[in-house]
Every structure is written in C-alpha cells, then in structure tokens.
Enzyme design. Structure first.
Site, mmCIF file in Angstrom:
data_model
loop_
_atom_site.group_PDB
_atom_site.id
_atom_site.type_symbol
_atom_site.label_atom_id
_atom_site.label_comp_id
_atom_site.label_asym_id
_atom_site.label_seq_id
_atom_site.Cartn_x
_atom_site.Cartn_y
_atom_site.Cartn_z
ATOM 1 N N ASN A 105 0.870 -1.176 0.000
ATOM 2 C CA ASN A 105 0.000 0.000 0.000
ATOM 3 C C ASN A 105 0.910 1.230 0.000
ATOM 4 O O ASN A 105 1.514 1.549 1.015
ATOM 5 C CB ASN A 105 -0.883 -0.032 1.263
ATOM 6 C CG ASN A 105 -1.647 1.264 1.459
ATOM 7 O OD1 ASN A 105 -1.785 2.067 0.535
ATOM 8 N ND2 ASN A 105 -2.146 1.470 2.672
ATOM 9 N N GLU A 138 -4.815 -5.211 10.840
ATOM 10 C CA GLU A 138 -3.770 -4.200 10.992
ATOM 11 C C GLU A 138 -3.976 -3.450 12.305
ATOM 12 O O GLU A 138 -4.787 -2.505 12.361
ATOM 13 C CB GLU A 138 -3.851 -3.193 9.843
ATOM 14 C CG GLU A 138 -3.614 -3.801 8.474
ATOM 15 C CD GLU A 138 -3.045 -2.767 7.519
ATOM 16 O OE1 GLU A 138 -1.922 -2.990 7.043
ATOM 17 O OE2 GLU A 138 -3.698 -1.740 7.287
ATOM 18 N N GLY A 148 3.148 1.980 10.699
ATOM 19 C CA GLY A 148 4.131 3.050 10.525
ATOM 20 C C GLY A 148 4.912 3.409 11.777
ATOM 21 O O GLY A 148 5.567 4.443 11.817
ATOM 22 N N SER A 200 3.986 -2.419 10.193
ATOM 23 C CA SER A 200 5.438 -2.460 10.362
ATOM 24 C C SER A 200 6.077 -3.793 9.952
ATOM 25 O O SER A 200 7.042 -4.242 10.575
ATOM 26 C CB SER A 200 5.819 -2.095 11.802
ATOM 27 O OG SER A 200 5.471 -0.748 12.062
HETATM 28 C C1 PEP Z 1 -0.404 0.079 6.245
HETATM 29 O O1 PEP Z 1 -0.566 1.283 6.235
HETATM 30 O O2 PEP Z 1 -1.277 -0.664 5.777
HETATM 31 C C2 PEP Z 1 0.804 -0.449 6.836
HETATM 32 C C3 PEP Z 1 0.809 -1.693 7.204
HETATM 33 O O3 PEP Z 1 1.868 0.433 6.987
HETATM 34 P P1 PEP Z 1 3.351 0.082 7.525
HETATM 35 O O4 PEP Z 1 3.761 -1.222 6.878
HETATM 36 O O5 PEP Z 1 4.180 1.227 7.088
HETATM 37 O O6 PEP Z 1 3.224 -0.065 9.000
#
Ligand code: PEP
Length: 253
Positions: free
Chosen positions: A12, A170, A176, A215
């Site tokens: 994403n 998530e 992030g 992450s």
């Molecule tokens: C996301 O925004 O779906 C995500 C998982 O971001 P990150 O991998 O940067 O934590």
C-alpha cells in the site's frame, strides 16, 4: 484443520510515489517475480490513483497485480474527487483496499460505509481487501478481540467468498511505528478472526486470505509469515522500493 491458502503480499503506497521512480521500482519487482519458477504467493501494488494506469501498463502480463487504495460505494455520479470500483476495474485493478485505518480515522469512515464499499468492489467483480484493527488504547484496555470482532461483523458484506475477499488485520498502533505484536499475539487474533469467518462464511471462511499488516519489514517477515492463519501481508513503508519489499515477498515464495 488449517487450510492451505495461497498467500498475498500487498503493498500500500498510500500518498507516495511519482511516475518515473515508481515505474522503476515496479519493473524491478516484476523482473524479480519473473525469475521465480513457481512463485508460492501473489504480489500486489496499490499505488496512488494517478499512477494506476502507467503502473498497470508497465506490469501487464507479469506476476505483479495492481490495486486501488479506496473506492466510492456508488458506480458513478456527482461525487467530486472520488473513484468508483468500476473505474478501478477499468484501469486494470484486480483488488481494492477498503476500510484502511487511515481512511477510518482521517475521513471518519464507519464500518457500515466500509461494508458498502466492499459491496461495490464485489459488484465490479474485483477483490476487496477489508482492513480491521484495534487502536493502542483499545488494546491496552484488553478490547482487541471484541473490537476486531465487531469491525469484522459490520464491515464484511453478505456474499464474501475466498475469491472476492481478503481480510487484513492491521493493529492501528503498529502501522508506521516500527512496533509489531508478538507472533503469539498475531496468532491469537488471527485464530479468532478465522473462527468468526468460518462460522459466518463456512468453507469460504476457511479458505479466505487473512493478511497481517503493521510495520512488516524484511527483518520480521519470516517470523510473522510463519504464524498460523497468516496468509500474507499488507505492507506500507517497506513496499515503496523493490529492495525493501522483496525480502517480504521472499518470506512467502
Ligand atoms: C499500512 O498502512 O497498511 C501499513 C501496514 O503500513 P506500515 O507497513 O508502514 O506499517
């Protein structure tokens, strides 16, 4: 019994990426995938809307699919700035993310709206990646399973199948931040989601892909992807370059 489910590694890109560098990265990814004799997973990139057409043209015929990051529930109409699932299909998308926590938080999207968007994705003949996850405060209060259970019930429409729906767990506090739940925590949440999917969608719920997101990076992908009922990852920051994304894809190849 745990069903054998083909994993999906989805990137994403959020509001990141300009054309020439984006094309370079996606082509590198497509080249690496083409060198795999029999890849054990599917790979998807969800770029910002202006990059959908050029990226799709660049990866057409390769093993990299392209998807949207959001859609409107209606097929067309007076909705300035929005994009319909039908338009995403027309642009060559195979998937659409709906209900990402940034949409829920920044745009006040409710699970009811997410459900209508997922219905739109199905109506267009695409696959919906439906995101759910608890905040840090909800986790600290011990509400994780209750929160994700309610989001799951309210966000998934009737008629979800293993083909037209992917669920992404998530945890909001992990997105992030560099923080991740332990493998044990992920296993417990995914087992709970799987149980709910099974009860509601029967055999389709057993086979539905269940991604972990938050992450994920090269250094933790092997451990997270080995967790029972984790059928791939939804990746933000580490999906922006082929060099960072590839070790995550490799964890499922
Ligand atoms: C996301 O925004 O779906 C995500 C998982 O971001 P990150 O991998 O940067 O934590």
């Amino acid at each position: 019994m745990v069903a054998k489910v083909r994993p999906l590694i989805a990137g994403n890109w959020k509001m990141n990426g300009l054309k020439s560098a984006a094309l370079r990265e996606v082509k590198k990814l497509a080249t690496r995938m083409s060198k795999e004799k029999k890849p054990g997973c599917d790979v998807l990139i969800c770029p910002p809307a202006p990059l959908l057409a050029p990226l799709r043209a660049a990866v057409k015929g390769s093993r990299v699919a392209i998807g949207g990051q959001d859609c409107h529930a209606a097929a067309s109409g007076a909705h300035t700035g929005n994009i319909s699932a039908e338009m995403l299909k027309d642009a060559g998308c195979g998937y659409v993310i709906v209900g990402h926590s940034e949409r829920r938080a920044d745009h006040g999207e409710s699970s009811k709206e997410v459900r209508a968007k997922a219905e739109a994705v199905h109506r267009a003949g695409l696959r919906a990646i439906i995101c759910i996850g608890e905040t840090g405060a909800e986790r600290n209060k011990g509400q994780t399973l209750a929160v994700i259970g309610k989001q799951l019930t309210d966000s998934l429409p009737k008629g979800c199948t293993a083909k037209n729906t992917v669920v992404a767990y998530e945890p909001v506090w992990a997105i992030g931040t560099g923080l991740t739940p332990t493998a044990g925590d992920v296993a417990a949440v995914h087992a709970s989601i799987r149980g709910r999917l099974k009860r509601r969608f029967k055999d389709e719920g057993v086979k539905m892909r269940l991604l972990y997101g938050g992450s994920v990076k090269g250094s933790n992908a092997d451990e997270l992807m080995a967790v029972e009922n984790v059928n791939g990852a939804l990746v933000g920051g580490a999906s922006l370059t082929a060099a960072d994304f590839w070790p995550i894809v490799k964890a499922c190849l």
